[in-house]
Design a protein around this motif. Sequence first.
Motif, PDB file in Angstrom:
ATOM      1  N   GLY A  41       0.783  -1.229   0.000  1.00  8.74           N
ATOM      2  CA  GLY A  41       0.000   0.000   0.000  1.00  8.74           C
ATOM      3  C   GLY A  41       0.810   1.271   0.000  1.00  8.74           C
ATOM      4  N   LYS A  42       2.137   1.141  -0.084  1.00  7.98           N
ATOM      5  CA  LYS A  42       2.998   2.321  -0.062  1.00  7.98           C
ATOM      6  C   LYS A  42       3.800   2.412  -1.345  1.00  7.98           C
ATOM      7  CE  LYS A  42       3.534   2.729   4.943  1.00  7.98           C
ATOM      8  NZ  LYS A  42       4.501   2.883   6.053  1.00  7.98           N
ATOM      9  N   GLU A  43       4.280   3.616  -1.622  1.00  2.00           N
ATOM     10  CA  GLU A  43       5.107   3.807  -2.797  1.00  2.00           C
ATOM     11  C   GLU A  43       6.499   3.213  -2.573  1.00  2.00           C
ATOM     12  OE1 GLU A  43       3.174   7.936  -4.572  1.00  2.00           O
ATOM     13  OE2 GLU A  43       5.295   7.834  -4.034  1.00  2.00           O
ATOM     14  N   ARG A  44       7.121   2.865  -3.686  1.00  5.84           N
ATOM     15  CA  ARG A  44       8.484   2.366  -3.625  1.00  5.84           C
ATOM     16  C   ARG A  44       9.405   3.459  -3.098  1.00  5.84           C
ATOM     17  NH1 ARG A  44      10.585   0.645  -9.306  1.00  5.84           N
ATOM     18  NH2 ARG A  44      10.867   2.899  -9.495  1.00  5.84           N
ATOM     19  N   GLU A  45      10.353   3.076  -2.264  1.00  3.43           N
ATOM     20  CA  GLU A  45      11.267   4.038  -1.635  1.00  3.43           C
ATOM     21  C   GLU A  45      12.705   3.635  -1.899  1.00  3.43           C
ATOM     22  OE1 GLU A  45      12.169   5.879   2.820  1.00  3.43           O
ATOM     23  OE2 GLU A  45      11.247   3.898   2.640  1.00  3.43           O
ATOM     24  N   GLY A  46      13.489   4.580  -2.349  1.00  2.34           N
ATOM     25  CA  GLY A  46      14.922   4.359  -2.483  1.00  2.34           C
ATOM     26  C   GLY A  46      15.565   4.484  -1.118  1.00  2.34           C
ATOM     27  N   VAL A  47      16.089   3.409  -0.595  1.00  2.00           N
ATOM     28  CA  VAL A  47      16.618   3.371   0.759  1.00  2.00           C
ATOM     29  C   VAL A  47      18.060   3.853   0.804  1.00  2.00           C
ATOM     30  CG1 VAL A  47      17.263   1.795   2.615  1.00  2.00           C
ATOM     31  CG2 VAL A  47      15.074   1.513   1.457  1.00  2.00           C
ATOM     32  N   SER A  48      18.861   3.416  -0.142  1.00  2.00           N
ATOM     33  CA  SER A  48      20.277   3.758  -0.133  1.00  2.00           C
ATOM     34  C   SER A  48      20.839   3.612  -1.524  1.00  2.00           C
ATOM     35  CB  SER A  48      21.061   2.842   0.811  1.00  2.00           C
ATOM     36  OG  SER A  48      21.088   1.512   0.308  1.00  2.00           O
ATOM     37  N   CYS A  49      21.983   4.244  -1.748  1.00  2.46           N
ATOM     38  CA  CYS A  49      22.740   3.974  -2.973  1.00  2.46           C
ATOM     39  C   CYS A  49      24.207   4.217  -2.715  1.00  2.46           C
ATOM     40  CB  CYS A  49      22.220   4.781  -4.164  1.00  2.46           C
ATOM     41  SG  CYS A  49      22.583   6.551  -4.118  1.00  2.46           S
ATOM     42  N   CYS A  95      17.490  -5.137  -4.620  1.00  2.00           N
ATOM     43  CA  CYS A  95      18.772  -4.548  -5.013  1.00  2.00           C
ATOM     44  C   CYS A  95      18.692  -4.166  -6.484  1.00  2.00           C
ATOM     45  CB  CYS A  95      19.934  -5.475  -4.736  1.00  2.00           C
ATOM     46  SG  CYS A  95      20.081  -6.924  -5.788  1.00  2.00           S
ATOM     47  N   VAL A  96      19.359  -3.092  -6.816  1.00  2.00           N
ATOM     48  CA  VAL A  96      19.284  -2.537  -8.159  1.00  2.00           C
ATOM     49  C   VAL A  96      20.676  -2.125  -8.602  1.00  2.00           C
ATOM     50  CG1 VAL A  96      18.084  -0.905  -9.656  1.00  2.00           C
ATOM     51  CG2 VAL A  96      17.036  -1.606  -7.499  1.00  2.00           C
ATOM     52  N   GLY A  97      21.024  -2.486  -9.820  1.00  3.40           N
ATOM     53  CA  GLY A  97      22.313  -2.113 -10.348  1.00  3.40           C
ATOM     54  C   GLY A  97      22.183  -1.162 -11.523  1.00  3.40           C
ATOM     55  N   GLY A  98      23.020  -0.127 -11.521  1.00  8.06           N
ATOM     56  CA  GLY A  98      23.003   0.831 -12.616  1.00  8.06           C
ATOM     57  C   GLY A  98      22.076   1.991 -12.416  1.00  8.06           C
ATOM     58  N   VAL A  99      21.904   2.413 -11.169  1.00 10.19           N
ATOM     59  CA  VAL A  99      21.009   3.525 -10.850  1.00 10.19           C
ATOM     60  C   VAL A  99      21.724   4.853 -10.997  1.00 10.19           C
ATOM     61  CG1 VAL A  99      19.624   2.150  -9.254  1.00 10.19           C
ATOM     62  CG2 VAL A  99      21.615   3.419  -8.413  1.00 10.19           C
ATOM     63  N   GLU A 107      17.750   7.453  -8.052  1.00  9.49           N
ATOM     64  CA  GLU A 107      16.678   7.299  -9.021  1.00  9.49           C
ATOM     65  C   GLU A 107      16.906   6.053  -9.853  1.00  9.49           C
ATOM     66  OE1 GLU A 107      16.296  12.124  -9.799  1.00  9.49           O
ATOM     67  OE2 GLU A 107      16.202  10.719 -11.475  1.00  9.49           O
ATOM     68  N   SER A 108      15.812   5.345 -10.094  1.00 12.44           N
ATOM     69  CA  SER A 108      15.861   4.240 -11.036  1.00 12.44           C
ATOM     70  C   SER A 108      15.887   4.830 -12.438  1.00 12.44           C
ATOM     71  CB  SER A 108      14.621   3.362 -10.858  1.00 12.44           C
ATOM     72  OG  SER A 108      14.568   2.346 -11.834  1.00 12.44           O
ATOM     73  N   VAL A 109      16.662   4.206 -13.319  1.00 14.42           N
ATOM     74  CA  VAL A 109      16.745   4.660 -14.699  1.00 14.42           C
ATOM     75  C   VAL A 109      16.286   3.541 -15.624  1.00 14.42           C
ATOM     76  CG1 VAL A 109      18.574   6.317 -14.200  1.00 14.42           C
ATOM     77  CG2 VAL A 109      19.162   3.975 -14.871  1.00 14.42           C
ATOM     78  N   TRP A 110      16.101   3.898 -16.896  1.00 13.73           N
ATOM     79  CA  TRP A 110      15.447   2.978 -17.811  1.00 13.73           C
ATOM     80  C   TRP A 110      16.219   1.689 -18.042  1.00 13.73           C
ATOM     81  CZ3 TRP A 110      17.465   1.285 -22.459  1.00 13.73           C
ATOM     82  CH2 TRP A 110      18.625   1.959 -22.904  1.00 13.73           C
ATOM     83  N   ASN A 111      17.528   1.732 -17.873  1.00 17.08           N
ATOM     84  CA  ASN A 111      18.310   0.543 -18.186  1.00 17.08           C
ATOM     85  C   ASN A 111      18.993  -0.052 -16.955  1.00 17.08           C
ATOM     86  OD1 ASN A 111      20.038   2.700 -17.900  1.00 17.08           O
ATOM     87  ND2 ASN A 111      21.404   2.085 -19.543  1.00 17.08           N
ATOM     88  N   ASP A 112      18.414   0.150 -15.778  1.00 14.39           N
ATOM     89  CA  ASP A 112      19.002  -0.498 -14.613  1.00 14.39           C
ATOM     90  C   ASP A 112      18.468  -1.919 -14.471  1.00 14.39           C
ATOM     91  OD1 ASP A 112      17.010   1.579 -12.326  1.00 14.39           O
ATOM     92  OD2 ASP A 112      16.434  -0.125 -13.596  1.00 14.39           O
ATOM     93  N   TYR A 113      19.002  -2.640 -13.518  1.00 16.62           N
ATOM     94  CA  TYR A 113      18.651  -4.044 -13.337  1.00 16.62           C
ATOM     95  C   TYR A 113      18.176  -4.270 -11.904  1.00 16.62           C
ATOM     96  CZ  TYR A 113      21.124  -4.788 -17.732  1.00 16.62           C
ATOM     97  OH  TYR A 113      21.524  -4.737 -19.044  1.00 16.62           O
ATOM     98  N   TRP A 114      17.086  -5.009 -11.795  1.00 13.32           N
ATOM     99  CA  TRP A 114      16.459  -5.244 -10.498  1.00 13.32           C
ATOM    100  C   TRP A 114      16.473  -6.725 -10.148  1.00 13.32           C
ATOM    101  CZ3 TRP A 114      13.248  -1.770  -7.456  1.00 13.32           C
ATOM    102  CH2 TRP A 114      13.310  -0.447  -7.891  1.00 13.32           C
ATOM    103  N   GLY A 115      16.656  -7.004  -8.851  1.00 11.61           N
ATOM    104  CA  GLY A 115      16.426  -8.345  -8.373  1.00 11.61           C
ATOM    105  C   GLY A 115      14.937  -8.567  -8.145  1.00 11.61           C
ATOM    106  N   ARG A 116      14.594  -9.772  -7.729  1.00 10.47           N
ATOM    107  CA  ARG A 116      13.181 -10.095  -7.523  1.00 10.47           C
ATOM    108  C   ARG A 116      12.684  -9.683  -6.153  1.00 10.47           C
ATOM    109  NH1 ARG A 116      11.868 -15.974 -10.339  1.00 10.47           N
ATOM    110  NH2 ARG A 116      12.397 -15.356 -12.462  1.00 10.47           N
ATOM    111  N   GLY A 117      13.620  -9.367  -5.267  1.00  6.52           N
ATOM    112  CA  GLY A 117      13.226  -8.898  -3.949  1.00  6.52           C
ATOM    113  C   GLY A 117      13.294  -9.965  -2.875  1.00  6.52           C
TER     114      GLY A 117
END
Length: 124
Positions: A41-49, A95-99, A107-117
């Motif tokens: 029920g909440k928006e996605r939050e960028g925790v760290s980079c 986890c996200v690579g290439g932010v 910020e997430s960008v169009w060509n980054d890579y995400w894990g499944r969580g």
Amino acid sequence: VQLVESGGGLVQAGGSLRLSCDASEFIFDDHATAWFRQAPGKEREGVSCLRPSDGTLYYADSVKGRFTESHDKARNRIYLQMSSLGPEDTAVYYCVGGVFCTESGVESVWNDYWGRGTQVTVSS
């Protein structure tokens, strides 16, 4: 490219967890990486980079002083060490690579890579 998170689980309030993320066909040390989370029920939050090229780090105010992101270059792995956890930290963590990472935010960008969580649940 595949990113795989691990280390989530159920923990009591005040406890700690360390999340890990491994990658195939992707070198973490060559890219800015991040941890995002999303609670129901909440928006996605960028925790760290973390931007390895110059060591730039960012933490959301909600986790500052409690969470630490790091890289293990030899293992091509990234971590999120979480302490003093509270129920408000319950979420699926990605986890996200290439932010796009700066000292002010991530910020997430169009060509980054995400894990499944991986699910983190903190009981009160």
